[in-house]
Design a protein around this motif. Structure first.
Motif, PDB file in Angstrom:
ATOM      1  N   GLN A   1       3.857  -7.908  -0.972  1.00  0.00           N
ATOM      2  CA  GLN A   1       4.484  -6.611  -1.136  1.00  0.00           C
ATOM      3  C   GLN A   1       3.456  -5.522  -1.393  1.00  0.00           C
ATOM      4  OE1 GLN A   1       7.328  -6.628  -4.261  1.00  0.00           O
ATOM      5  NE2 GLN A   1       8.997  -6.652  -2.796  1.00  0.00           N
ATOM      6  N   SER A   2       2.527  -5.824  -2.293  1.00  0.00           N
ATOM      7  CA  SER A   2       1.564  -4.771  -2.633  1.00  0.00           C
ATOM      8  C   SER A   2       0.662  -4.493  -1.425  1.00  0.00           C
ATOM      9  CB  SER A   2       0.747  -5.175  -3.846  1.00  0.00           C
ATOM     10  OG  SER A   2       0.052  -6.358  -3.593  1.00  0.00           O
TER      11      SER A   2
ATOM     12  N   THR B   1      -0.432   5.682   5.590  1.00  0.00           N
ATOM     13  CA  THR B   1       0.400   6.021   4.434  1.00  0.00           C
ATOM     14  C   THR B   1      -0.499   6.562   3.327  1.00  0.00           C
ATOM     15  OG1 THR B   1       0.148   3.761   3.705  1.00  0.00           O
ATOM     16  CG2 THR B   1       2.156   4.304   4.902  1.00  0.00           C
TER      17      THR B   1
ATOM     18  N   GLU C   1       1.648  -4.616   1.732  1.00  0.00           N
ATOM     19  CA  GLU C   1       2.414  -3.772   2.651  1.00  0.00           C
ATOM     20  C   GLU C   1       2.478  -2.343   2.144  1.00  0.00           C
ATOM     21  OE1 GLU C   1       6.080  -5.789   2.948  1.00  0.00           O
ATOM     22  OE2 GLU C   1       5.225  -7.376   4.195  1.00  0.00           O
ATOM     23  N   GLU C   2       2.587  -2.211   0.814  1.00  0.00           N
ATOM     24  CA  GLU C   2       2.644  -0.877   0.251  1.00  0.00           C
ATOM     25  C   GLU C   2       1.370  -0.103   0.541  1.00  0.00           C
ATOM     26  OE1 GLU C   2       3.232  -0.380  -4.034  1.00  0.00           O
ATOM     27  OE2 GLU C   2       5.259  -1.087  -3.592  1.00  0.00           O
ATOM     28  N   ARG C   3       0.266  -0.821   0.499  1.00  0.00           N
ATOM     29  CA  ARG C   3      -1.002  -0.141   0.749  1.00  0.00           C
ATOM     30  C   ARG C   3      -1.136   0.255   2.208  1.00  0.00           C
ATOM     31  NH1 ARG C   3      -5.282  -4.018  -0.839  1.00  0.00           N
ATOM     32  NH2 ARG C   3      -3.620  -5.343  -1.598  1.00  0.00           N
TER      33      ARG C   3
ATOM     34  N   GLU D   1      -2.071   7.340  -0.051  1.00  0.00           N
ATOM     35  CA  GLU D   1      -2.204   6.541  -1.267  1.00  0.00           C
ATOM     36  C   GLU D   1      -2.764   7.439  -2.352  1.00  0.00           C
ATOM     37  OE1 GLU D   1      -4.441   2.512  -2.701  1.00  0.00           O
ATOM     38  OE2 GLU D   1      -4.571   3.180  -0.635  1.00  0.00           O
TER      39      GLU D   1
ATOM     40  N   ARG E   1      -2.686   0.489  -7.159  1.00  0.00           N
ATOM     41  CA  ARG E   1      -1.899   1.719  -7.144  1.00  0.00           C
ATOM     42  C   ARG E   1      -2.565   2.834  -7.949  1.00  0.00           C
ATOM     43  NH1 ARG E   1       4.445   1.691  -7.578  1.00  0.00           N
ATOM     44  NH2 ARG E   1       4.012   0.406  -5.792  1.00  0.00           N
TER      45      ARG E   1
ATOM     46  N   ALA F   1      -1.808  -5.527  -8.275  1.00  0.00           N
ATOM     47  CA  ALA F   1      -0.975  -4.506  -7.640  1.00  0.00           C
ATOM     48  C   ALA F   1      -1.086  -3.185  -8.383  1.00  0.00           C
ATOM     49  CB  ALA F   1       0.473  -4.984  -7.595  1.00  0.00           C
TER      50      ALA F   1
END
Lengths: 246, 153
Positions: A240-241, B143, A243-245, B145, B87, B83
């Motif tokens: 998931q992380s 995307t 894909e988020e990136r 970030e 972020r 994660a």
């Protein structure tokens, strides 16, 4: 000066009773810990190490009784000293890599203590799982997620006065509770349902296996399910992380 | 009381307090998690001591379960930390103050002015992991970030 007072107190400890026996090492330990952590003193480690050493010696002095079996008490002293040094060093150390290594020292000495209590299999398993797997994973994550060297948030501590004082009080209460006389362990409590220990298999792996798979069978199954779920969960979080990136 | 049991209770208590104090004072997420593991070790020590005093194997069985749970915990928590790090680019817990609800007024997060004013410590270099493999080709759209995140300290 402090050391002189400590020595003179230690000589009269028997007359002073429990509050001093418990209170003096904890007080010294709290002061030393504060010296090690609070920022104006943090660069100079001499007062902190003197206070912590004095606390350790003081506690050992009160703990030591002449009648104890010599080998066991010497081994216990060595392992306990290693363990407490590791725990303290881990909390004081600014760098997370070194903190993980101090934690490895704690694990090693805990395994020694397990071994002294006849838990050979648990000792080996702890050594393999913790020192072999968990700490290596920790080191990987620290290297993946770290700036160069120790950062500001590793060097500054949150509310050190409050937490350390609270910790000292908690420790005092715990030790005072341990010093209360406990009811002796009765035979009914000691013997157990399915896996009552037999005379010939004391401290062997077979007896531990019988206890695990007779008394705690459901828990073993649940532990297996938990491991599978944790594996799936960590893989999912990693994907998931990523894909988020993007 | 059984002196061996008393010894392991004492040592376990001290280790537990180290873990609690570390959990409260440290600000690095990974070190906080290590402190939790320290507390688990203290409890395991007490369980083994009680099992030895009672002459049965329940303490050892419980310790094996603690080991299992700790391994699961470590796997999931470290993934979460990675994660979080990707972020926000920091492992400081104090940036997660804002997880609370908006209308609840918590204490103001402390800003370390001393840390800003004091001279930085010499930078130590530790081995990092070199990126391997090819850079994946992105299909046009990148995307956004949040890089350059404000760290409070």
């Amino acid at each position: 000066m402090l050391i002189m007072i400590a020595i003179s107190l230690a000589q009269h400890a028997a007359e002073l009773g429990l509050p001093v026996i418990i209170g003096l090492p904890i007080l010294l330990g709290v002061v030393g810990y504060l010296f090690a952590v609070v920022s104006p003193f943090r660069r100079r480690s001499a007062p902190a190490s003197i206070c912590l050493l004095a606390a350790a010696i003081c506690a050992w002095w009160f703990w030591w009784r002449p009648g104890q079996p010599p080998v066991e008490s010497v081994l216990f002293t060595i392992f306990a000293a290693m363990m407490l040094a590791g725990g303290c060093g881990m909390q004081v150390e600014a760098n997370p890599v070194y903190a993980a290594l101090w934690f490895a020292l704690v694990i090693l000495s805990t395994c020694g203590l397990f071994l002294m209590q006849g838990a050979a299999f648990v000792s080996a398993a702890t050594l393999i799982v913790y020192a072999g797997a968990i700490i290596v994973t920790f080191l990987f994550v620290i290297m993946l997620a770290s700036q160069s060297g120790s950062s500001v948030y590793d060097r500054r501590f949150r509310n050190p006065f409050l937490s350390i004082t609270m910790g000292g009080l908690l420790l005092a209460v715990l030790i005072a509770l341990f010093k209360q006389p406990m009811p002796p362990i009765s035979r009914e409590q000691a013997a157990f349902t399915l896996s009552a220990p037999q005379a010939r298999d004391m401290d062997t792996l077979a007896a531990l296996g019988r206890s695990l798979f007779a008394d705690h069978l459901w828990s073993v199954e649940l532990a297996g399910v938990l491991l599978v779920i944790a594996t799936f969960g960590s893989i999912l979080i990693a994907r998931q992380s990523r894909e988020e990136r993007g | 009381m059984n002196p061996q049991l008393e010894n392991s209770l004492l040592i376990g208590g001290v280790l537990l307090v180290f873990g609690i104090v570390g959990f409260l004072t440290r600000r690095n997420l990974i070190v906080m998690f290590l402190s939790v593991e320290l507390m688990l070790q203290a409890v395991a020590l007490n369980l083994i001591g009680f099992g030895h005093a009672h002459c049965n194997y329940h303490g050892q069985s419980f310790t094996i379960f603690i080991l299992t749970v700790a391994a699961c915990e470590a796997a999931i928590a470290l993934m979460l930390f990675l994660a979080i790090y990707h972020r926000r680019k920091t492992l400081d817990v104090s940036i997660w103050y804002e997880l609370g609800e908006v209308d609840v007024h918590l204490a103001e997060p402390q800003i370390d002015k001393e840390a800003m004013l004091s001279e930085p410590e010499p930078v130590q270099q530790f081995p990092g992991l070199t990126p391997a493999g090819l850079e994946p080709v992105l299909d046009g759209q990148i995307t956004s970030e949040r890089e350059g995140v404000v760290t409070r300290a």
